[in-house]
Write an enzyme that holds these catalytic residues in place. Structure first.
Site, PDB file in Angstrom:
ATOM      1  N   GLU A  46       0.827  -1.202   0.000  1.00 41.27           N
ATOM      2  CA  GLU A  46       0.000   0.000   0.000  1.00 41.27           C
ATOM      3  C   GLU A  46       0.869   1.262   0.000  1.00 41.27           C
ATOM      4  O   GLU A  46       1.932   1.292   0.630  1.00 41.27           O
ATOM      5  CB  GLU A  46      -0.905   0.081   1.242  1.00 41.27           C
ATOM      6  CG  GLU A  46      -1.770  -1.124   1.481  1.00 41.27           C
ATOM      7  CD  GLU A  46      -2.977  -1.211   0.591  1.00 41.27           C
ATOM      8  OE1 GLU A  46      -3.267  -0.217  -0.121  1.00 41.27           O
ATOM      9  OE2 GLU A  46      -3.628  -2.265   0.607  1.00 41.27           O
ATOM     10  N   THR A  47       0.384   2.278  -0.692  1.00 37.91           N
ATOM     11  CA  THR A  47       0.896   3.642  -0.570  1.00 37.91           C
ATOM     12  C   THR A  47      -0.271   4.521  -0.144  1.00 37.91           C
ATOM     13  O   THR A  47      -1.338   4.483  -0.760  1.00 37.91           O
ATOM     14  CB  THR A  47       1.469   4.156  -1.895  1.00 37.91           C
ATOM     15  OG1 THR A  47       2.590   3.339  -2.275  1.00 37.91           O
ATOM     16  CG2 THR A  47       1.932   5.601  -1.757  1.00 37.91           C
TER      17      THR A  47
END
Length: 267
Positions: A46-47
């Site tokens: 995830e970002t």
């Protein structure tokens, strides 16, 4: 155009443990296509991107492949960045997501606590499509808002379970949570989401909005200690509070850097 980026190990008491997430503080929203390209380039599960809006922060989460409705570990990482490096005052942060509503994170010493809505599940048959996703058949199956939940007999079964990623990716869901009662802790789990670009997620905060209510009911206790048994491992403390779930853990800084987006900005 230069953009600050942090990489944080969430639900970890040391670097190289827990779940790594990238965090990008933005002054204003960039195009969705660029956000997705940044997440793909980071190649982490995830970002998180956030923009300050008066007394709260709008937040969004991207895997290398898609934007998702909710991500616990990247929200924990974003809060860690705000508290530790971006001069957020006070001991609580109000995030808001167009997809998941109000989300808060409170700080008590090194401990950060997410306050999320629960994801209740309904029991479903153990179909061949679910059974064939792993080398061992579960005892029960449930469906939540985004994921399937499969329950097994033992912690050893979870630890040794062999997934078939192409079959999991074909399911109409974000992924599959597998879980069992723990030997030392209340429960253990793993999480697989190859359809979202994540074969196995190291530690999944959002999955515990399903796991905590399930195990609170099964064990008859609102406060639970949990571990996610990925190769990196992560430890979480969960508490069911009516219509909310509190999920606590710690985080560690791995990297502070800058993205150079001049070529994109000149298009």
């Amino acid at each position: 155009m230069q953009q600050k980026i942090y990489q944080i190990d969430a639900f970890a008491d040391r670097v190289f443990a827990g779940n790594p997430a990238a965090v990008c503080p933005l002054q204003e929203w960039l195009p969705d296509s660029l956000l997705q390209q940044i997440a793909m380039e980071n190649n982490l599960s995830e970002t998180a991107f956030y923009v300050k809006e008066r007394d709260r922060y709008q937040i969004r989460w991207f895997t290398p492949r898609v934007e998702v409705d909710l991500c616990g570990h990247a929200t924990l990482a974003a809060a860690f960045v705000l508290f530790s490096f971006e001069k957020h005052a006070g001991s609580s942060i109000h995030f808001y997501s167009d997809r998941s509503g109000d989300l808060t994170v409170c700080k008590d010493g090194d401990q950060l606590t997410l306050n999320f809505p629960p994801d209740p599940v309904r029991e479903i048959p153990v179909t061949d499509n679910l059974r064939n996703c792993f080398d061992l058949s579960p005892t029960k199956a449930f469906a939540g808002k985004s994921d399937y939940l499969l329950v097994y007999d033992s912690e050893a079964a979870i630890q040794n379970l062999q997934p078939h990623f192409e079959r999991i990716a074909a399911l109409p869901a974000r992924g599959i949570i597998v879980t069992a009662k723990g030997t030392q802790l209340d429960f253990v789990s793993r999480f697989f989401a190859p359809g979202a670009g994540i074969n196995e997620d190291p530690v999944t905060g959002s999955a515990h909005t399903t796991l905590a209510p399930y195990w609170a009911e099964q064990l008859g206790k609102p406060t639970l200690r949990a571990a996610q048994l990925s190769s990196r491992k992560g430890y979480l403390y969960c508490r069911c509070e009516g219509e909310r779930v509190a999920i606590s853990g710690t985080a560690k800084l791995y990297l502070i850097g800058e993205l150079f987006l001049d070529e994109w900005a000149q298009r």
